[in-house]
Design a protein around this motif. Structure first.
Motif, PDB file in Angstrom:
ATOM      1  N   ASN A  64       0.818  -1.212   0.000  1.00  0.00           N
ATOM      2  CA  ASN A  64       0.000   0.000   0.000  1.00  0.00           C
ATOM      3  C   ASN A  64       0.856   1.268   0.000  1.00  0.00           C
ATOM      4  O   ASN A  64       1.496   1.570   1.008  1.00  0.00           O
ATOM      5  CB  ASN A  64      -0.908  -0.016   1.243  1.00  0.00           C
ATOM      6  CG  ASN A  64      -1.703   1.245   1.373  1.00  0.00           C
ATOM      7  OD1 ASN A  64      -2.179   1.798   0.382  1.00  0.00           O
ATOM      8  ND2 ASN A  64      -1.854   1.725   2.606  1.00  0.00           N
ATOM      9  N   THR A  66       0.163   4.379   0.265  1.00  0.00           N
ATOM     10  CA  THR A  66      -0.200   5.514   1.122  1.00  0.00           C
ATOM     11  C   THR A  66       0.277   5.371   2.564  1.00  0.00           C
ATOM     12  O   THR A  66       0.204   6.328   3.325  1.00  0.00           O
ATOM     13  CB  THR A  66      -1.718   5.747   1.115  1.00  0.00           C
ATOM     14  OG1 THR A  66      -2.382   4.641   1.745  1.00  0.00           O
ATOM     15  CG2 THR A  66      -2.249   5.937  -0.290  1.00  0.00           C
ATOM     16  N   GLN A  67       0.784   4.196   2.951  1.00  0.00           N
ATOM     17  CA  GLN A  67       1.299   4.065   4.315  1.00  0.00           C
ATOM     18  C   GLN A  67       2.810   4.189   4.386  1.00  0.00           C
ATOM     19  O   GLN A  67       3.396   4.050   5.451  1.00  0.00           O
ATOM     20  CB  GLN A  67       0.824   2.763   4.956  1.00  0.00           C
ATOM     21  CG  GLN A  67       1.403   1.483   4.392  1.00  0.00           C
ATOM     22  CD  GLN A  67       0.688   0.253   4.931  1.00  0.00           C
ATOM     23  OE1 GLN A  67      -0.473  -0.004   4.602  1.00  0.00           O
ATOM     24  NE2 GLN A  67       1.377  -0.511   5.762  1.00  0.00           N
ATOM     25  N   TYR A 105      -6.573   2.786  -5.824  1.00  0.00           N
ATOM     26  CA  TYR A 105      -6.534   4.251  -5.812  1.00  0.00           C
ATOM     27  C   TYR A 105      -6.688   4.778  -7.249  1.00  0.00           C
ATOM     28  O   TYR A 105      -5.701   5.148  -7.892  1.00  0.00           O
ATOM     29  CB  TYR A 105      -5.215   4.753  -5.211  1.00  0.00           C
ATOM     30  CG  TYR A 105      -5.004   4.335  -3.773  1.00  0.00           C
ATOM     31  CD1 TYR A 105      -5.708   4.938  -2.738  1.00  0.00           C
ATOM     32  CD2 TYR A 105      -4.098   3.324  -3.448  1.00  0.00           C
ATOM     33  CE1 TYR A 105      -5.523   4.559  -1.417  1.00  0.00           C
ATOM     34  CE2 TYR A 105      -3.902   2.941  -2.123  1.00  0.00           C
ATOM     35  CZ  TYR A 105      -4.623   3.561  -1.119  1.00  0.00           C
ATOM     36  OH  TYR A 105      -4.435   3.180   0.183  1.00  0.00           O
ATOM     37  N   SER A 112      -9.167  10.160   2.728  1.00  0.00           N
ATOM     38  CA  SER A 112      -8.251   9.559   3.687  1.00  0.00           C
ATOM     39  C   SER A 112      -8.940   9.464   5.038  1.00  0.00           C
ATOM     40  O   SER A 112      -9.754  10.313   5.387  1.00  0.00           O
ATOM     41  CB  SER A 112      -6.981  10.415   3.806  1.00  0.00           C
ATOM     42  OG  SER A 112      -6.084   9.860   4.739  1.00  0.00           O
ATOM     43  N   THR A 129       2.099  10.143   8.458  1.00  0.00           N
ATOM     44  CA  THR A 129       1.070   9.794   7.469  1.00  0.00           C
ATOM     45  C   THR A 129       0.729   8.304   7.474  1.00  0.00           C
ATOM     46  O   THR A 129      -0.173   7.870   6.753  1.00  0.00           O
ATOM     47  CB  THR A 129       1.541  10.173   6.052  1.00  0.00           C
ATOM     48  OG1 THR A 129       2.738   9.435   5.732  1.00  0.00           O
ATOM     49  CG2 THR A 129       1.850  11.669   5.963  1.00  0.00           C
ATOM     50  N   GLY A 133      -2.800   6.091   6.089  1.00  0.00           N
ATOM     51  CA  GLY A 133      -2.688   5.157   4.967  1.00  0.00           C
ATOM     52  C   GLY A 133      -3.172   3.767   5.326  1.00  0.00           C
ATOM     53  O   GLY A 133      -3.859   3.109   4.539  1.00  0.00           O
TER      54      GLY A 133
END
Length: 286
Positions: A64, A66-67, A105, A112, A129, A133
């Protein structure tokens, strides 16, 4: 080990959702194990737990983006779907959901999930962040794989609290099951990132668990002061050498609330860099 049949591999949300709905309509209980791949015995223990409690077991494999913060190991994170599928076959996993990034995505994506106070300290402070995520991708996976139960490992202690908070706050109809950390024979918590360790670093890495065991032993003989227990852990890590400590924290079990004294069930949390590798671990004491 219950099966050697290769699991079905599904790449689209529409297909996996239909498979789950069909299974549930026929009365099957579905378990899901979210992973980023690079599977080891810790992941497979979650599959075993799901296999025992559910009729259909799904593993998700998705690294992933976003993490990961800029400069973290997203690009070099190990990926080998074929090898992972073979491991999953050995413990009876039925389906692998392995979506592409643009499936999770799509262009223009902008939502989010902020889980609030439980995500702020400790890992959240070092990786601001990260938990947004995690929460976002886990919620998306639960939408696409609307299982009855989801299985996570206790090694990622704060992550389990974040997921439980998100599920509770957003009324997600899924049971979260947290399973014990699986360790190597020398005590090192199993992690996909252990593959980054050099042979020398791998030997040193056991000091994380050893230092927590030392604190547990001191607490069991009457030492209550977190400051003194932390100092003993730090001394042990310094004697082994090579660690750059992010934090040692003692929190009340099932929370991220810091404690000054061990007066009941308490979780020791530790995060440290060893060479180029960041390792985390935890231990329940008291």
């Amino acid at each position: 080990m219950t099966s050697t049949k290769m699991p079905s591999i599904v790449h689209t949300g529409a297909e996996i959702r239909q498979l789950i709905h069909s299974a549930q309509l026929s009365g099957k209980r579905v378990g899901v194990v979210p992973t980023m791949g690079a599977l080891h015995a810790g992941h497979l223990s979650l599959i075993d737990a799901a296999r025992e409690q559910c009729d259909l077991v799904v593993a998700t494999i998705f690294v992933n983006p976003t993490q990961f913060a800029p400069g973290e190991d997203f690009e070099r994170y190990p990926r080998n779907l074929e090898a992972d599928a073979a491991k999953l076959a050995s413990c009876g996993c039925d389906i692998v959901f392995a979506p592409a990034v643009d499936e999770m995505y799509p262009q223009g994506y902008g939502t989010s999930i902020d889980v609030g106070a439980v995500s702020r300290p400790l890992e959240g402070e070092r990786r601001p962040t990260h938990f947004a995520g995690v929460a976002t991708v886990v919620l998306k996976l639960f939408q696409l794989v609307p299982a009855n139960r989801a299985y996570f490992g206790h090694k990622d202690y704060q992550q389990t609290l974040v997921v439980r908070q998100m599920v509770r706050d957003l009324n997600v109809p899924i049971d979260i099951v947290v399973c014990p950390t699986v360790r190597e024979t020398d005590g090192l918590a199993m992690s996909s990132r252990n593959a980054y360790l050099s042979p020398d670093e791998r030997k040193r890495a056991t000091a994380l668990h050893d230092s927590m065991q030392l604190a547990a032993q001191l607490a069991s003989t009457g030492e209550r002061s977190v400051a003194k227990l932390t100092a003993a852990m730090e001394q042990h890590l310094n004697e082994v050498g090579g660690f750059v400590l992010d934090y040692i924290a003692f929190v009340r079990q099932d929370t991220v609330e810091l404690v000054d004294e061990v007066t009941g069930p308490t979780v020791i949390l530790i995060a440290a860099h060893l060479g180029q590798t960041r390792l985390i671990d935890n231990l329940v004491i008291g």
